[in-house]
Design a protein around this motif. Structure first.
Motif, PDB file in Angstrom:
ATOM      1  N   GLU A   7      63.601 -63.990 -30.919  1.00 49.73           N
ATOM      2  CA  GLU A   7      64.688 -63.016 -31.097  1.00 49.73           C
ATOM      3  C   GLU A   7      65.656 -63.457 -32.190  1.00 49.73           C
ATOM      4  N   ARG A   8      65.374 -64.562 -32.848  1.00 51.85           N
ATOM      5  CA  ARG A   8      66.396 -65.161 -33.718  1.00 51.85           C
ATOM      6  C   ARG A   8      66.301 -64.697 -35.161  1.00 51.85           C
ATOM      7  N   HIS A   9      67.329 -64.988 -35.945  1.00 58.14           N
ATOM      8  CA  HIS A   9      67.258 -64.713 -37.365  1.00 58.14           C
ATOM      9  C   HIS A   9      67.646 -65.961 -38.148  1.00 58.14           C
ATOM     10  N   VAL A  10      67.264 -65.972 -39.423  1.00 57.45           N
ATOM     11  CA  VAL A  10      67.563 -67.110 -40.293  1.00 57.45           C
ATOM     12  C   VAL A  10      69.037 -67.029 -40.695  1.00 57.45           C
ATOM     13  N   ALA A  11      69.791 -68.078 -40.401  1.00 58.44           N
ATOM     14  CA  ALA A  11      71.222 -68.070 -40.708  1.00 58.44           C
ATOM     15  C   ALA A  11      71.518 -68.758 -42.036  1.00 58.44           C
ATOM     16  N   ARG A  12      70.713 -69.745 -42.416  1.00 58.07           N
ATOM     17  CA  ARG A  12      71.026 -70.548 -43.603  1.00 58.07           C
ATOM     18  C   ARG A  12      69.779 -71.309 -44.015  1.00 58.07           C
TER      19      ARG A  12
ATOM     20  N   VAL B  38      71.858 -78.207 -51.199  1.00 52.39           N
ATOM     21  CA  VAL B  38      72.495 -76.989 -51.708  1.00 52.39           C
ATOM     22  C   VAL B  38      72.007 -75.822 -50.851  1.00 52.39           C
ATOM     23  N   GLU B  39      72.882 -74.842 -50.689  1.00 52.80           N
ATOM     24  CA  GLU B  39      72.532 -73.693 -49.860  1.00 52.80           C
ATOM     25  C   GLU B  39      71.826 -72.666 -50.745  1.00 52.80           C
ATOM     26  N   ALA B  40      70.653 -72.240 -50.332  1.00 57.47           N
ATOM     27  CA  ALA B  40      69.865 -71.288 -51.124  1.00 57.47           C
ATOM     28  C   ALA B  40      70.404 -69.868 -50.928  1.00 57.47           C
ATOM     29  N   ASP B  41      70.116 -69.004 -51.893  1.00 53.25           N
ATOM     30  CA  ASP B  41      70.425 -67.577 -51.772  1.00 53.25           C
ATOM     31  C   ASP B  41      69.292 -66.894 -51.016  1.00 53.25           C
ATOM     32  N   LEU B  42      69.658 -66.055 -50.070  1.00 54.07           N
ATOM     33  CA  LEU B  42      68.652 -65.361 -49.269  1.00 54.07           C
ATOM     34  C   LEU B  42      68.338 -64.004 -49.891  1.00 54.07           C
ATOM     35  N   ASP B  43      67.052 -63.667 -49.961  1.00 50.56           N
ATOM     36  CA  ASP B  43      66.646 -62.320 -50.386  1.00 50.56           C
ATOM     37  C   ASP B  43      67.111 -61.294 -49.355  1.00 50.56           C
ATOM     38  N   GLU B  44      66.863 -60.053 -49.676  1.00 52.10           N
ATOM     39  CA  GLU B  44      67.215 -58.923 -48.804  1.00 52.10           C
ATOM     40  C   GLU B  44      66.734 -59.161 -47.368  1.00 52.10           C
ATOM     41  N   ASP B  45      67.554 -58.767 -46.411  1.00 52.73           N
ATOM     42  CA  ASP B  45      67.194 -58.856 -45.000  1.00 52.73           C
ATOM     43  C   ASP B  45      66.302 -57.663 -44.647  1.00 52.73           C
ATOM     44  N   LEU B  46      65.054 -57.947 -44.299  1.00 55.59           N
ATOM     45  CA  LEU B  46      64.088 -56.880 -43.976  1.00 55.59           C
ATOM     46  C   LEU B  46      64.115 -56.517 -42.502  1.00 55.59           C
ATOM     47  N   GLY B  47      65.063 -57.109 -41.755  1.00 61.33           N
ATOM     48  CA  GLY B  47      65.157 -56.805 -40.333  1.00 61.33           C
ATOM     49  C   GLY B  47      64.838 -58.019 -39.486  1.00 61.33           C
ATOM     50  N   ARG B  48      65.090 -57.898 -38.198  1.00 59.27           N
ATOM     51  CA  ARG B  48      65.070 -59.068 -37.321  1.00 59.27           C
ATOM     52  C   ARG B  48      63.692 -59.666 -37.113  1.00 59.27           C
ATOM     53  N   TRP B  49      62.633 -58.974 -37.498  1.00 63.51           N
ATOM     54  CA  TRP B  49      61.286 -59.490 -37.226  1.00 63.51           C
ATOM     55  C   TRP B  49      60.623 -60.057 -38.479  1.00 63.51           C
ATOM     56  N   ALA B  50      61.344 -60.078 -39.587  1.00 68.08           N
ATOM     57  CA  ALA B  50      60.740 -60.486 -40.860  1.00 68.08           C
ATOM     58  C   ALA B  50      61.345 -61.798 -41.361  1.00 68.08           C
ATOM     59  N   TRP B  51      60.556 -62.502 -42.156  1.00 65.58           N
ATOM     60  CA  TRP B  51      61.032 -63.713 -42.812  1.00 65.58           C
ATOM     61  C   TRP B  51      62.180 -63.400 -43.765  1.00 65.58           C
ATOM     62  N   ARG B  52      62.853 -64.440 -44.263  1.00 62.13           N
ATOM     63  CA  ARG B  52      63.768 -64.315 -45.398  1.00 62.13           C
ATOM     64  C   ARG B  52      63.190 -65.156 -46.523  1.00 62.13           C
ATOM     65  N   LEU B  53      62.831 -64.523 -47.625  1.00 57.76           N
ATOM     66  CA  LEU B  53      62.542 -65.329 -48.806  1.00 57.76           C
ATOM     67  C   LEU B  53      63.881 -65.806 -49.357  1.00 57.76           C
ATOM     68  N   TRP B  54      63.873 -66.929 -50.054  1.00 58.67           N
ATOM     69  CA  TRP B  54      65.108 -67.521 -50.568  1.00 58.67           C
ATOM     70  C   TRP B  54      64.821 -68.126 -51.931  1.00 58.67           C
ATOM     71  N   SER B  55      65.869 -68.343 -52.687  1.00 58.62           N
ATOM     72  CA  SER B  55      65.702 -69.000 -53.982  1.00 58.62           C
ATOM     73  C   SER B  55      66.978 -69.739 -54.356  1.00 58.62           C
ATOM     74  N   THR B  56      66.823 -70.723 -55.224  1.00 59.39           N
ATOM     75  CA  THR B  56      67.966 -71.455 -55.747  1.00 59.39           C
ATOM     76  C   THR B  56      67.523 -72.144 -57.033  1.00 59.39           C
ATOM     77  N   GLU B  57      68.481 -72.760 -57.709  1.00 52.41           N
ATOM     78  CA  GLU B  57      68.158 -73.482 -58.933  1.00 52.41           C
ATOM     79  C   GLU B  57      68.587 -74.926 -58.750  1.00 52.41           C
ATOM     80  N   MET B  58      67.681 -75.858 -59.044  1.00 56.38           N
ATOM     81  CA  MET B  58      68.006 -77.278 -58.935  1.00 56.38           C
ATOM     82  C   MET B  58      67.980 -77.863 -60.350  1.00 56.38           C
ATOM     83  N   HIS B  59      68.924 -78.739 -60.636  1.00 51.25           N
ATOM     84  CA  HIS B  59      68.905 -79.430 -61.928  1.00 51.25           C
ATOM     85  C   HIS B  59      68.217 -80.770 -61.740  1.00 51.25           C
TER      86      HIS B  59
END
Lengths: 358, 358
Positions: free
Chosen positions: B274-279, B291-312
């Motif tokens: 029943e949970r969702h990705v918070a961070r 570093v905290e990544a940026d989360l892609d669009e929330d597709l709803g409570r049953w779907a993954w969250r794709l995420w992205s960030t930039e590392m130097h």
């Protein structure tokens, strides 16, 4: 502290506001924790509330704002739930070993307990007030004023409407079959099973139906998970809600001296949210080999599972370790280090005690 | 394997039964995974089913046993859910580094994907059959015969009635708006959002309402969490159900050579149940700083969250690490070692890739 029993039963962190946790030994004695040994985490002094004069205001995004007396509440269907409450700061002491958190109570593993709560469903009260179509959250405000906020403000928090409408969420006036004691929120407190204790607002006097979370200090600034280098502030971090899977050893006590041979080991495991405890493992060699503990009676989906097992220990110092698995086959982190966060919440690393075996 | 695109899109573990996972790079390209690059975990050959002749039998503890055609099913209310499916053995390769598991597919992180599923609610079908008061579980049986069981038997599994009645549980005949492809279970498969992929039974032909879990091989013997030294057998261990919190790095690929400077990092995080990705946190120093990544669009409570960030990143070899936190402020174990289990399920340790920066 006479109301909290012997000094070997409760560990008092501060007297006013009262902050006290149950000793390991006392917590292990009962599947349902007696009220006089149930942990207390207060942010202000206990308000002096006359039950006969007490009223509950329900307003905000509702079609019918209401003011209910205690008799009105008792006129609704009585419900009961066995539920564990657990402070978000339970087991903070493990995080303090990683890095200090000035000004926070050094809670050990006793900031948790389980009781049967009797009262009415928040859903039944909300049904009378009829939330509007834009309602998404329910704010819950107590009568206790906390000086942790500047300026001081009443303690409170909010939960999503979806959870508020679940029939396990109670406005409780009874604890373990008796009237709710003043220190636990009399005459009426909220009980939000599966969520951090802070959402189970005591001395409730106001329910505000909203289209966003409550903006008070205890929802918007604290009881949030921050990145290690963040400073608490309005909206910083992610709000805590459901309790993460946790487990601890209660008997023998940490640092205890025991006799070589069979040693009875006992503790708790709690899976918050919608989950249940599937398995508890205990190790006497730091996690290289494990034995599966026996689980006590299942008190229902909102309650902890006490567990016990027997370990055969030779002479010497032993670290006994416990970890639980939940119904998602998720377990706990091995060490508290990666869990450290400002304010020191949610230490759910493996439980550990050191025993001196002679 | 033409149907599964280029060889750099899918990694085929076995051809028959087909077992293939999506490459990291291909998985990272779409919030909704195209059907022809969606992982396949089959236990038998794809059955040859004529949709016109297909029927679904609903029986067991019901007042009205039923046999429905595909047209009957399409006559019920159409529903749609965006849901991630994830094999219980996803990321098994991390457990194989701890200790071997002979005979099991060495799944990397691509035994997961997300699609919109269209079909009818299992609850709506059950409402027609009317489960009796003693019903507690729902068995789901497919037409594929697996030789992993002795004697060979149809693949199947069960879920609790409480979950089966939730409106997110579908009998799906569409995937991403098109007819369900044969390899994904045509004409009709189950989709149980938040649960291990094995419960989303393909080529469904039988729904049996029961007062206990289904006793078939894939519920009673495998897809269970065992203690490290246990042997699989009927009823041994605890059954898997909800998916544990997980996260992985998809881009850059493990062992990739990249240029010093800013490097785009991208991956997935999924909170089952029943949970969702918070961070989502990403580290280039093995977990000392994040570093905290940026989360892609929330597709709803049953779907993954794709995420992205930039590392130097400076020149040299770097291990990039990811961990997610869910709505219970629970995170993932740091290392796979303590997660090792016979059959190799539920590796949800921190995701790691090594990058060679020049």
């Amino acid at each position: 502290m006479a109301a909290y029993g012997k000094t070997d039963t409760m560990i008092v962190h501060t007297a006013d506001p009262l902050n006290a946790e149950t000793s390991r030994a006392a917590l292990a004695e009962h599947d349902l924790t007696p009220a006089d040994r149930f942990y207390v985490r207060n942010h202000g002094s206990v308000p002096d509330t006359d039950p006969a004069a007490w009223t509950l205001r329900i307003d905000g995004l509702v079609e019918q704002p209401l003011t209910l007396s205690l008799d009105d509440l008792r006129g609704l269907q009585r419900r009961e739930v066995a539920a564990t409450l657990q402070c978000a700061g339970n087991r903070r002491s493990g995080l303090l070993e990683v890095r200090d958190i000035p000004g926070e109570e050094p809670w050990g593993p006793g900031a948790t307990g389980t009781a049967t709560w009797g009262g009415v469903a928040l859903a039944d009260v909300l049904a009378l007030a009829r939330p509007t179509g834009t309602a998404t959250h329910v704010g819950l405000v107590g009568a206790d004023v906390s000086e942790e906020a500047e300026p001081p403000q009443e303690f409170g928090g909010s939960i999503r409407l979806e959870k508020a409408l679940r029939d396990e969420v109670l406005l409780a006036y009874e604890m373990n079959g008796e009237l709710l004691p003043p220190v636990h929120g009399a005459p009426v407190r909220v009980v939000v099973p599966g969520y951090i204790g802070a959402r189970s607002v005591k001395w409730l006097h106001h329910v505000e139906v909203r289209d966003r979370p409550w903006e008070g200090f205890f929802q918007d600034v604290v009881y949030r998970l921050l990145q290690p280098e963040q400073e608490p502030g309005p909206g910083v971090g992610t709000p805590l809600g459901e309790v993460a899977l946790n487990a601890e050893i209660l008997v023998p006590d940490h640092d205890a001296r025991v006799t070589a041979g069979p040693v009875a080991v006992r503790g708790y495991a709690f899976a918050g949210g919608e989950r249940h405890v599937a398995r508890v493992d205990v190790s006497a060699d730091g996690g290289k080999t494990w034995v599966e503990a026996d689980l006590d009676e299942d008190l229902g989906r909102w309650a902890w599972r006490l567990w016990s097992t027997e370990m055969h220990l030779d002479r010497g110092d032993h670290e006994i370790v416990v970890r639980a698995w939940d119904s998602a086959a998720a377990s706990q982190p091995e060490h508290p280090g990666p869990l450290w966060n400002p304010k020191g919440y949610v230490n759910n690393a493996w439980g550990r005690v050191t025993l001196h075996v002679a």
